[in-house]
Structures are given as C-alpha cells and as structure tokens.
Design a protein around this motif. Structure first.
Motif, mmCIF file in Angstrom:
data_model
loop_
_atom_site.group_PDB
_atom_site.id
_atom_site.type_symbol
_atom_site.label_atom_id
_atom_site.label_comp_id
_atom_site.label_asym_id
_atom_site.label_seq_id
_atom_site.Cartn_x
_atom_site.Cartn_y
_atom_site.Cartn_z
ATOM 1 N N LEU A 1 0.824 -1.202 0.000
ATOM 2 C CA LEU A 1 0.000 0.000 0.000
ATOM 3 C C LEU A 1 0.863 1.259 0.000
ATOM 4 N N ALA A 2 0.424 2.256 -0.726
ATOM 5 C CA ALA A 2 1.083 3.558 -0.699
ATOM 6 C C ALA A 2 0.789 4.226 0.640
ATOM 7 N N PHE A 3 1.819 4.760 1.272
ATOM 8 C CA PHE A 3 1.639 5.526 2.507
ATOM 9 C C PHE A 3 2.902 6.335 2.740
ATOM 10 N N VAL A 4 2.747 7.658 2.841
ATOM 11 C CA VAL A 4 3.891 8.535 3.070
ATOM 12 C C VAL A 4 4.062 8.711 4.575
ATOM 13 N N GLU A 5 5.128 8.124 5.123
ATOM 14 C CA GLU A 5 5.343 8.101 6.565
ATOM 15 C C GLU A 5 5.977 9.374 7.093
ATOM 16 N N GLY B 1 0.309 17.680 5.170
ATOM 17 C CA GLY B 1 -0.146 17.217 3.868
ATOM 18 C C GLY B 1 0.150 15.764 3.597
ATOM 19 N N ASN B 2 1.101 15.163 4.336
ATOM 20 C CA ASN B 2 1.441 13.756 4.115
ATOM 21 C C ASN B 2 0.450 12.834 4.820
ATOM 22 N N ASP B 3 0.467 11.573 4.398
ATOM 23 C CA ASP B 3 -0.496 10.602 4.919
ATOM 24 C C ASP B 3 -0.446 10.496 6.441
ATOM 25 N N SER B 4 0.764 10.476 6.993
ATOM 26 C CA SER B 4 0.914 10.296 8.434
ATOM 27 C C SER B 4 0.217 11.407 9.208
#
Length: 479
Positions: free
Chosen positions: A257-261, A266-269
């Motif tokens: 899965l795509a996920f920006v840690e 603005g990032n997923d986290s």
C-alpha cells in the motif's frame, strides 16, 4: 531508523454543552497547525494519563518537542477532562480524556457526549496485587542474588548513569527511565526527577509491537488467519487488487500500500494522526503501489489497519477492543498500567499511542523473552513467536519481523545491524523520541529506555544499550 509522530489536530474550544460536537477541525497546512494538534494530544496524556504537572508537561514535552511547538499554550479543564492547545495564528485543538482509555484528539465529527459514552462502562485494570516480580513488585531475593553474582555492578551502574548524565543537560529530562532485567529480576532501575516507577510513559511506535501481539492472540485463537485475505471492507469490491493483501503482509509491512510516513503537513501520516477520526479507514483507502508481498515499507498506516481489524474481531466497539487488550494481554502479563489510546471511531491507535510504566514495558519484553509465557500461563504460541521474529522476505535487510525490529546482521553489508554492538539475537520495539524495549535472549535480558529526545538531538541507542549489555552476564552464564 524510526521517525515518529509529531501529532497534530485542532479542535474547537468550549467542550461545554452536553452532546454537541465541536466545530470541525481545519486541515493541517503548516507546522504551526501541526504544533497545536500534537500538543493537545500529548499534553492531555501527560496531564491525565501520566499524572504530571501541567507546567512540567508544557515545558518538557510540548515546548521541547520541536521548534513549531515552542509558542503553544495550554488550557486545561479538569472537570470536563479536556486539554486545549493554542498558538498565535493557528486554530485551537482539543483532546478529551476518558479514564480507562486515555486521550483522544477531537475532530468535531463525533459529539463529545458520544465519545464519553463509548467508554462509559470501562474501568482501568485493578491495582497490582502484592506478588513477587514480575506479576507484582515484590523483589525475589533468590533471583536477585543469583543475578547480582553474575553481573559487573560497577560497570552496570556507570552505564545506566551515563544514559542520563550524557543526555539530561541543563535540567532537561531527556532520558526519563531505564529498567534492566536479567535472570528474571530487575538488576538496574533509574528515573529522572519528576518520574517514578508509577509514571506511565508514551512508547510512540513501540506501540506497534503491542498491536501486533493483539493480532497474534487472535491468530492463536483461530479468529484470524495469517495467509487469508485481510478482512478490510474497503478492499472487497470486484476487481480490487488490494483484496489479495494478507494479514501476514500487513504485519510485516509488506502490503504494497502507498503511505507517506514522513511527518510533514499534507502527508499521509499527518492526515491520519491529526485530521482523521477513523485512522484505519484513511490508511485502508490508500491504493496499491507495489504488488503485495514484494516490497517492504515502514508504515504507521499499516498498523492502524491492523488495529481496525482487531477492533472488528473483538466486537466492533471501543469497549470490546479495550477489554480484549486488558484481559488477554495487559492483565495476564502483569502490565496493569498499560493502555492504548483510541481515535474518535473507538479504534485503539496501535501505531503510536501506547502508555505504560517503565516496569510494564519491561514486563512486555519479558513476555517475549519467556517464550510467550507470563504468570505461569502461555499467552502466545510458539508458532506466533517464530513468525514474529522471522525476517520478512520482502525486505533487503533482515531487520524487521512482525511489528518488531530485529538485530540480525545483513550478510551483504559486512554484518551491519540495527544496534551494531548488541547481540545479533536481540529484537526491539522502538519509537520516536528514542523509546526502546530491547530483548536479548542470549543474555536473558530486557533493557527499557524511555525518554523525550527533542527534534534535532540524538540518543545513541547502540552506545548506551551496548554499554549496559556489556555489564550483564554473558550468554553462557545467563542461561
């Protein structure tokens, strides 16, 4: 290396009225927005969960955390059990405390009356019985004498002192607690001023291991299966490639899965931890970036998908999930202070928000060191332990199992390990601000370090843990 949450989220002021929801929280578009959100969450827990003074929490946790939290002010309503964080030019954010489950950052999507109703029937675990360590706190003279005879007392005391003295300059409590267990007994324990063996402390990403263990209990029960498609409703549509993702792949951070840690607005986290009332749903909505099982990527979103799976498997309520954690893990392991704080949907935030005393974090390490047994009972099966401590094949390095870090050397990198000078059989739960629960089977040892190392500074895990480990009994004597 673990980079962990600077949490954020702001909520409306007056939690006054009986069941009305606060105004919806705005999106986080700047570090200042992030500062008020993370401040509300961690200050609420520092004050209500850890029981620390508001001034100490503001100075040592909030203002010390990062540059963008240094102008935050707090407003504490002890009657309503809320903490509101504000800063010039930003929206305010509020977190609500509920005694058995800790604090929840509000978004305004759920009425406060409904949030309180989620936990109305829950109670904290009863106080610790007067039993010998580790189920209680009474020392066991026989074990202590045996352990003391094998270690280098002067070197151990010096190593523990160094982990405080080299970090805690200017009166700032960076290292806050160290507990060292060998031979079944506590052989070293020290706290910074203002912290004691009864102070609950945040594990940040070390919480991921707790959530992984809750999944393991359900796997052992036959409720969940490692190699079955993960029961995630969003992935069940016709032709959805995410339907192929298994529980095993989620546990080993190889879902694809795509996920920006990275923790930037603005990032997923950030969207997940500080804007979403249902964190697992946000993470589950992310698309595939790699074929499942082919790519390793550290993701807090993945752990919160696991949290949501546990939530559904234990009744679909905050009450059911909390009772499961208490009765199946925390109470039998002797971890009576432990809790994992929930989001607004009632799902425990397994990626980030676990609290326990340093002794209880050590008890968690002992559960794994003792092959899944605690209090004379087996909690985890040998099959689960073997899986949890096996490197995931999706990673180029053998440094990650199932929600646990492994210290195994990588042959292609000249023996490079996560903790270079610590035994290669060690494994760790690790979190932001340099939290660590390290289990070293070859030395029959657990080492816990909890603290609050600010952004831009470092606690040298390898240096300090290897010094402590070197003072303990060697493998042959410890077993």
């Amino acid at each position: 290396m673990i980079r962990h949450p600077y949490r954020s989220g702001l909520v409306a002021l007056a939690l006054a009225a009986a069941g009305q929801a606060a105004a919806a929280a705005p999106p986080i578009t700047s570090n200042d927005d992030l500062g008020t959100a993370v401040a509300a969450q961690i200050a609420c827990a520092g004050i209500f969960v850890a029981g620390r003074a508001e001034a100490d929490v503001l100075r040592d946790d909030i203002h010390a955390l990062a540059p963008f939290t240094r102008t935050v002010a707090l407003s504490v309503d002890r009657k309503a059990h809320t903490v509101t964080a504000s800063a010039p030019g930003t929206a305010t954010r509020t977190a609500l405390h509920r005694p058995a489950v800790g604090c929840t950052l509000t978004t305004g999507d759920v009425p406060l009356k409904a949030l309180n109703a989620q936990a109305a029937r829950l109670k904290p675990l009863p106080s610790r019985p007067a039993r010998p360590w580790p189920q209680g706190d009474a020392p066991v003279a026989r074990l202590q004498a045996a352990a003391e005879a094998r270690l280098d007392r002067a070197a151990l005391d010096a190593a523990v002192r160094a982990a405080f003295d080299e970090q805690n300059t200017g009166g700032y409590p960076d290292t806050r607690a160290i507990v060292v267990v060998q031979g079944g007994t506590i052989v070293a324990e020290h706290y910074a001023p203002g912290f004691t063996q009864d102070t609950r402390m945040l594990g940040w990403s070390a919480t991921k291991s707790l959530m992984g263990t809750l999944v393991g209990l359900l796997v052992d029960d036959g409720v969940l299966a490692l190699d079955a498609p993960a029961p995630v409703p969003e992935w069940q549509g016709a032709g959805d490639p995410r339907a192929a993702i298994t529980l095993r792949q989620l546990l080993t951070m190889s879902s694809g899965l795509a996920f920006v840690e990275s923790y930037k607005p603005g990032n997923d986290s950030i969207k997940m931890l500080f804007e979403a009332g249902d964190m697992g749903a946000l993470a589950a909505a992310r698309p595939l970036e790699h074929a499942p099982g082919t790519h390793w990527s550290y993701s807090s979103g993945t752990t919160n998908i696991l949290s949501r799976i546990v939530f559904q498997a234990t009744g679909g309520t905050l009450e059911g999930m909390t009772r499961f954690a208490q009765k199946r893990l925390f109470e039998p392991a002797g971890m009576r202070s432990a809790l994992i704080e929930p989001d607004e949907s009632g799902v425990l935030v397994g990626s980030s928000y676990g609290y326990a005393t340093a002794r209880d974090w050590a008890r968690y390490g002992l559960l794994y060191l003792n092959h899944g047994q605690a209090g004379g009972k087996r909690l985890l099966s040998p099959q689960w332990l073997d899986f949890a401590l096996t490197p995931t094949p999706a990673s180029e390095r053998p440094s990650y199992g199932a929600q646990l870090w492994l210290n195994r050397p990588a042959a292609a990198e000249a023996g490079r390990k996560v903790l270079q000078d610590v035994a290669p059989d060690a494994y760790m739960a690790m979190g932001h601000n340099h939290q660590i629960v390290a289990v070293i089977p070859s030395q029959d040892a657990v080492i816990v370090r909890l603290g609050w190392t600010p952004e831009g500074q470092k606690f040298d895990w390898n240096k300090h843990l290897s010094r402590i480990a070197a003072a303990l009994a060697p493998a042959a004597a410890a077993n």
